[in-house]
Motif scaffolding. Structure first.
Motif, PDB file in Angstrom:
ATOM      1  N   VAL A 168      36.500  33.014  39.888  1.00 32.44           N
ATOM      2  CA  VAL A 168      35.678  33.660  40.907  1.00 32.44           C
ATOM      3  C   VAL A 168      36.598  34.355  41.910  1.00 32.44           C
ATOM      4  O   VAL A 168      37.558  33.765  42.402  1.00 32.44           O
ATOM      5  CB  VAL A 168      34.790  32.633  41.638  1.00 32.44           C
ATOM      6  CG1 VAL A 168      33.920  33.322  42.688  1.00 32.44           C
ATOM      7  CG2 VAL A 168      33.916  31.878  40.644  1.00 32.44           C
ATOM      8  N   CYS A 169      36.292  35.628  42.198  1.00 30.11           N
ATOM      9  CA  CYS A 169      37.048  36.420  43.171  1.00 30.11           C
ATOM     10  C   CYS A 169      36.207  36.518  44.448  1.00 30.11           C
ATOM     11  O   CYS A 169      34.975  36.406  44.400  1.00 30.11           O
ATOM     12  CB  CYS A 169      37.276  37.809  42.590  1.00 30.11           C
ATOM     13  SG  CYS A 169      37.946  39.002  43.762  1.00 30.11           S
ATOM     14  N   GLY A 170      36.866  36.738  45.571  1.00 29.98           N
ATOM     15  CA  GLY A 170      36.146  36.936  46.824  1.00 29.98           C
ATOM     16  C   GLY A 170      35.115  38.051  46.719  1.00 29.98           C
ATOM     17  O   GLY A 170      34.037  37.989  47.327  1.00 29.98           O
ATOM     18  N   THR A 171      35.408  39.058  45.901  1.00 33.74           N
ATOM     19  CA  THR A 171      34.472  40.173  45.716  1.00 33.74           C
ATOM     20  C   THR A 171      33.156  39.688  45.100  1.00 33.74           C
ATOM     21  O   THR A 171      32.083  40.173  45.452  1.00 33.74           O
ATOM     22  CB  THR A 171      35.124  41.260  44.829  1.00 33.74           C
ATOM     23  OG1 THR A 171      36.299  41.713  45.493  1.00 33.74           O
ATOM     24  CG2 THR A 171      34.192  42.433  44.585  1.00 33.74           C
ATOM     25  N   ASP A 172      33.234  38.730  44.182  1.00 37.39           N
ATOM     26  CA  ASP A 172      32.001  38.170  43.594  1.00 37.39           C
ATOM     27  C   ASP A 172      31.137  37.542  44.695  1.00 37.39           C
ATOM     28  O   ASP A 172      29.909  37.651  44.675  1.00 37.39           O
ATOM     29  CB  ASP A 172      32.334  37.100  42.549  1.00 37.39           C
ATOM     30  CG  ASP A 172      33.151  37.654  41.394  1.00 37.39           C
ATOM     31  OD1 ASP A 172      32.818  38.739  40.906  1.00 37.39           O
ATOM     32  OD2 ASP A 172      34.129  36.988  40.994  1.00 37.39           O
ATOM     33  N   GLY A 214      31.244  38.718  37.234  1.00 41.10           N
ATOM     34  CA  GLY A 214      32.587  38.260  36.887  1.00 41.10           C
ATOM     35  C   GLY A 214      33.519  39.373  36.456  1.00 41.10           C
ATOM     36  O   GLY A 214      33.197  40.141  35.541  1.00 41.10           O
ATOM     37  N   HIS A 215      34.661  39.498  37.152  1.00 37.72           N
ATOM     38  CA  HIS A 215      35.639  40.524  36.744  1.00 37.72           C
ATOM     39  C   HIS A 215      37.051  39.964  36.600  1.00 37.72           C
ATOM     40  O   HIS A 215      37.997  40.703  36.441  1.00 37.72           O
ATOM     41  CB  HIS A 215      35.618  41.708  37.722  1.00 37.72           C
ATOM     42  CG  HIS A 215      35.954  41.333  39.130  1.00 37.72           C
ATOM     43  ND1 HIS A 215      35.011  40.895  40.020  1.00 37.72           N
ATOM     44  CD2 HIS A 215      37.126  41.298  39.799  1.00 37.72           C
ATOM     45  CE1 HIS A 215      35.585  40.616  41.175  1.00 37.72           C
ATOM     46  NE2 HIS A 215      36.880  40.843  41.070  1.00 37.72           N
ATOM     47  N   GLU A 216      37.184  38.624  36.696  1.00 36.47           N
ATOM     48  CA  GLU A 216      38.481  38.003  36.382  1.00 36.47           C
ATOM     49  C   GLU A 216      38.245  37.134  35.157  1.00 36.47           C
ATOM     50  O   GLU A 216      37.462  36.180  35.210  1.00 36.47           O
ATOM     51  CB  GLU A 216      38.946  37.100  37.541  1.00 36.47           C
ATOM     52  CG  GLU A 216      39.340  37.842  38.794  1.00 36.47           C
ATOM     53  CD  GLU A 216      39.956  36.911  39.851  1.00 36.47           C
ATOM     54  OE1 GLU A 216      39.880  35.672  39.699  1.00 36.47           O
ATOM     55  OE2 GLU A 216      40.502  37.429  40.823  1.00 36.47           O
ATOM     56  N   MET A 217      38.884  37.474  34.063  1.00 31.27           N
ATOM     57  CA  MET A 217      38.650  36.674  32.853  1.00 31.27           C
ATOM     58  C   MET A 217      39.746  36.875  31.821  1.00 31.27           C
ATOM     59  O   MET A 217      40.464  37.856  31.823  1.00 31.27           O
ATOM     60  CB  MET A 217      37.288  37.020  32.232  1.00 31.27           C
ATOM     61  CG  MET A 217      37.104  38.455  31.829  1.00 31.27           C
ATOM     62  SD  MET A 217      36.600  39.466  33.262  1.00 31.27           S
ATOM     63  CE  MET A 217      35.906  40.888  32.470  1.00 31.27           C
ATOM     64  N   THR A 275      43.927  38.551  36.972  1.00 32.98           N
ATOM     65  CA  THR A 275      43.369  39.827  36.527  1.00 32.98           C
ATOM     66  C   THR A 275      42.686  40.611  37.643  1.00 32.98           C
ATOM     67  O   THR A 275      42.265  41.739  37.440  1.00 32.98           O
ATOM     68  CB  THR A 275      42.382  39.637  35.345  1.00 32.98           C
ATOM     69  OG1 THR A 275      41.329  38.751  35.762  1.00 32.98           O
ATOM     70  CG2 THR A 275      43.084  39.061  34.134  1.00 32.98           C
ATOM     71  N   CYS A 276      42.557  40.004  38.820  1.00 29.39           N
ATOM     72  CA  CYS A 276      42.164  40.813  39.988  1.00 29.39           C
ATOM     73  C   CYS A 276      43.192  40.563  41.084  1.00 29.39           C
ATOM     74  O   CYS A 276      43.882  41.468  41.527  1.00 29.39           O
ATOM     75  CB  CYS A 276      40.755  40.484  40.471  1.00 29.39           C
ATOM     76  SG  CYS A 276      40.292  41.411  41.941  1.00 29.39           S
ATOM     77  N   ALA A 277      43.327  39.290  41.501  1.00 30.66           N
ATOM     78  CA  ALA A 277      44.176  38.981  42.652  1.00 30.66           C
ATOM     79  C   ALA A 277      45.626  39.417  42.430  1.00 30.66           C
ATOM     80  O   ALA A 277      46.156  40.262  43.156  1.00 30.66           O
ATOM     81  CB  ALA A 277      44.106  37.475  42.947  1.00 30.66           C
TER      82      ALA A 277
HETATM   83 ZN    ZN Z   1      38.377  40.759  42.446  1.00 29.88          ZN
END
Ligand code: ZN
Ligand code: ZN
Length: 373
Positions: A44-48, A65-68, A165-167
């Protein structure tokens, strides 16, 4: 291809603050150039959280979900290697970049694809539009032909790789932007605003890049403890030092009265930017990675010329940064226990609880494990 199931469970949010529902969504066989991956772990990213709280507007109903990280389940025609030219086969663990169009001004002339207006971001798109499965909080993901996959090194844990994958890849992109403006320098003093995943990865990368002194500022204590453990030379807990003038004075005291050579804004609130500007030495720099607010703050632009400040921003990342993020995790996994950041695991059915817990700062980085029940 015969081994692909017909449908995948996927977490879908229909409107802000609603409970995230689990839908059965059709898995399309991969077209030429595409990949279907079975999600091994998502994070989970802060953006979610911002999407769930209604601060950001994705396409509704959004496949979240965009980190996987996934394992290749089926390869479309012509997909034989990853972005680093490594052979790609079913079962390989991969991460993948966003599908930039590759044709617009930003993709081609400016060579800044993270600004591509035609990108279709994972975790932002409607679960009811082709190719339906773009979010990471799902059993399967459909990876469009424009996305470039990168293999995950064997040494790197899937949950950690997911968190990168995001952070981390954004932090890698940020440091690359710093290099375009002369690198981080020799033994610089670095203030890192924020002790969430972006702040902690910024701390690790600043240390590896040669920072002489690192000052991490954030909250709550659990995150501060982790910053210490990873090697921050000084920390300030925002819950304890609530007066921003006092925080600025502490930074000045630790930097011979001048302020830091580099301030990395890896926090969310606009106030962090104002604090950070006060913490930079004359002629110093600020890298803004974490701003997520629409709120404005007063800023005297005269400081940019009179104090010779450089303010550098970064959004998202390119496939090169995904690759380098994986290499960073592989190369520095003994120096930093990156798994420290993964504070919990949730099954798909409990994505809402993971978001609530993240919003309440009870987590640093919760993982979503689709195979967990
Ligand atoms: Zn993110
Ligand atoms: Zn483009």
């Amino acid at each position: 291809m015969a081994s692909l199931p017909r449908t995948s469970r996927a977490a879908v949010l229909s409107a802000p603050r609603q409970r995230v529902e689990i839908r059965e969504i059709e898995i399309l066989p991969p077209e030429a150039g595409a990949i279907v991956a079975k999600v091994e772990a998502a994070t989970v990213c802060g953006t979610d959280v911002h999407i769930w709280e209604g601060d950001l507007q994705p396409e509704w109903p959004v496949g979240m979900g965009h980190e996987m990280v996934g394992r290749v389940a089926a390869l479309g025609e012509g997909v034989v290697r990853d972005a680093a030219d490594q052979p790609l086969q079913p079962g390989d663990r991969i991460v993948w970049a966003y599908p930039w169009c590759g044709k617009c001004y930003y993709c081609t002339i400016a060579r800044q694809p993270s600004l591509c207006p035609n990108a279709r971001m994972n975790g932002w798109r409607s679960a009811e539009k082709y190719p339906f499965l773009c979010g990471g909080f799902a059993e399967y993901c459909y990876i469009l032909p424009q996305c470039r996959p990168v293999k995950v090194p064997d040494e790197v844990d899937s949950k950690v790789a997911s968190s990168a994958t995001c952070a981390l890849r954004t932090v890698v992109h940020g440091f690359e932007r710093l290099h375009a403006y002369g690198g981080i320098g020799v033994e610089p003093s670095v203030v890192i605003l924020g002790t969430g995943p972006v702040g902690l990865y910024s701390l690790a990368m600043a240390i590896v890049s040669g920072a002489g002194q690192t000052i991490s500022i954030g909250a709550p204590q659990r995150r501060i403890d982790l910053a210490h453990k990873w090697g921050a030379t000084h920390t300030i807990n925002l819950d304890e030092v609530t007066d921003s003038r006092e925080r600025v004075e502490m930074v000045k005291k630790w930097t011979e009265g001048r302020g830091a050579d580099l301030v990395i804004d890896a926090a969310g609130p606009a106030q962090a930017f104002s604090d950070g500007i006060e913490m930079i030495r004359r002629g110093g720099r600020m890298l803004v990675i974490g701003q997520a607010t629409k709120k404005t703050v007063p800023f005297n632009p005269r400081m940019i010329n009179h104090e010779m400040l450089e303010i550098i921003g970064v959004v998202s990342a390119h496939v090169t940064h995904f690759y380098k993020a994986m290499q960073f995790l592989k190369n520095h996994g003994e120096r930093f226990n990156f798994s420290d950041m993964i504070t919990n695991e949730y099954p798909l059915a409990r994505v809402t609880e993971a978001l609530q817990s993240m919003a309440a700062l009870q987590e640093i980085k919760p993982a979503i494990i689709p195979t967990m029940s």
